[in-house]
Scaffold this motif. Structure first.
Motif, PDB file in Angstrom:
ATOM      1  N   MET A  69      68.971  78.826  59.883  1.00 51.85           N
ATOM      2  CA  MET A  69      70.143  79.674  59.351  1.00 51.85           C
ATOM      3  C   MET A  69      69.004  80.619  58.615  1.00 51.85           C
ATOM      4  O   MET A  69      69.497  81.970  58.972  1.00 51.85           O
ATOM      5  N   ILE A  70      67.395  80.545  58.519  1.00 47.95           N
ATOM      6  CA  ILE A  70      66.718  81.895  58.452  1.00 47.95           C
ATOM      7  C   ILE A  70      66.720  83.099  59.735  1.00 47.95           C
ATOM      8  O   ILE A  70      67.397  84.454  59.544  1.00 47.95           O
ATOM      9  N   ALA A  71      67.026  81.562  61.056  1.00 51.75           N
ATOM     10  CA  ALA A  71      66.306  83.115  62.327  1.00 51.75           C
ATOM     11  C   ALA A  71      68.279  84.171  62.319  1.00 51.75           C
ATOM     12  O   ALA A  71      68.616  85.249  62.526  1.00 51.75           O
ATOM     13  N   LEU A  72      69.138  82.954  61.920  1.00 46.05           N
ATOM     14  CA  LEU A  72      70.416  84.410  62.852  1.00 46.05           C
ATOM     15  C   LEU A  72      70.645  85.025  61.340  1.00 46.05           C
ATOM     16  O   LEU A  72      71.309  86.112  61.397  1.00 46.05           O
ATOM     17  N   ILE A  73      70.490  84.478  60.418  1.00 48.91           N
ATOM     18  CA  ILE A  73      70.239  85.584  59.189  1.00 48.91           C
ATOM     19  C   ILE A  73      68.726  86.637  59.133  1.00 48.91           C
ATOM     20  O   ILE A  73      69.854  87.841  58.759  1.00 48.91           O
ATOM     21  N   TYR A  74      68.468  86.445  59.524  1.00 48.96           N
ATOM     22  CA  TYR A  74      67.345  88.037  59.833  1.00 48.96           C
ATOM     23  C   TYR A  74      67.340  88.508  60.661  1.00 48.96           C
ATOM     24  O   TYR A  74      67.827  90.108  61.359  1.00 48.96           O
ATOM     25  N   GLY A  75      68.561  88.380  61.956  1.00 49.39           N
ATOM     26  CA  GLY A  75      68.743  88.447  62.804  1.00 49.39           C
ATOM     27  C   GLY A  75      69.672  89.655  62.974  1.00 49.39           C
ATOM     28  O   GLY A  75      70.122  90.947  63.502  1.00 49.39           O
ATOM     29  N   MET A  76      70.632  89.145  61.748  1.00 49.10           N
ATOM     30  CA  MET A  76      71.619  90.343  62.083  1.00 49.10           C
ATOM     31  C   MET A  76      70.892  91.661  60.332  1.00 49.10           C
ATOM     32  O   MET A  76      71.984  92.714  60.012  1.00 49.10           O
ATOM     33  N   VAL A  77      70.243  90.947  59.697  1.00 56.06           N
ATOM     34  CA  VAL A  77      69.647  91.967  58.079  1.00 56.06           C
ATOM     35  C   VAL A  77      68.949  92.873  59.303  1.00 56.06           C
ATOM     36  O   VAL A  77      68.524  94.071  59.062  1.00 56.06           O
ATOM     37  N   ARG A  78      68.267  92.666  60.939  1.00 56.62           N
ATOM     38  CA  ARG A  78      67.624  93.839  61.675  1.00 56.62           C
ATOM     39  C   ARG A  78      67.876  94.205  61.861  1.00 56.62           C
ATOM     40  O   ARG A  78      68.043  95.789  62.058  1.00 56.62           O
TER      41      ARG A  78
END
Length: 131
Positions: A69-78
């Protein structure tokens, strides 16, 4: 000359998530892939496979699920322009808020991916058309 944003919706890849009551922009594009890989620590195709496997069954929030979950959210936030590290992002999201935030991110992610059935329809439409 016409402007693209006058002709089509140029924001289909964008949304916002709320972290601690603050709207944070998220975006899923080709630029998201390396950020997802950075946070997940594995190639993107393995991330996508693992997310699909996670969602095939009912799951509880464990270490692996949180990491996905964090990996997907991080990719989108960045990709949307907010500078942070995966560790900072994880530390900023209350665990109770993670499923809801992931839901927003996953909907955006899912809207950008062709399903196998869609790909098959495209293939069969091309074969069946006569000119």
């Amino acid at each position: 000359m016409a402007r693209l944003n006058d002709l089509v919706n140029v924001n289909i890849n964008k949304d916002t998530i709320k972290i601690q009551g603050v709207d944070i922009p998220v975006k899923f594009t080709m630029k998201s892939f390396p950020f997802v890989e950075e946070a997940y620590g594995k190639p993107y195709h393995l991330f996508e496979k693992d997310v699909n496997n996670m969602l095939k069954k009912e799951f509880k929030l464990g270490k692996n699920e949180v990491r996905l979950m964090i990996a997907l959210i991080y990719g989108m936030v960045r990709s949307a322009g907010t500078d942070c590290t995966p560790h900072e992002l994880e530390g900023s999201i209350p665990i109770a808020d993670l499923p809801g935030i992931f839901g927003v991110a996953f909907n955006l992610f899912n809207n950008q991916n062709f399903q196998k059935a869609d790909a098959e329809k495209i293939k069969s439409e091309k074969k069946s058309k006569t000119y």
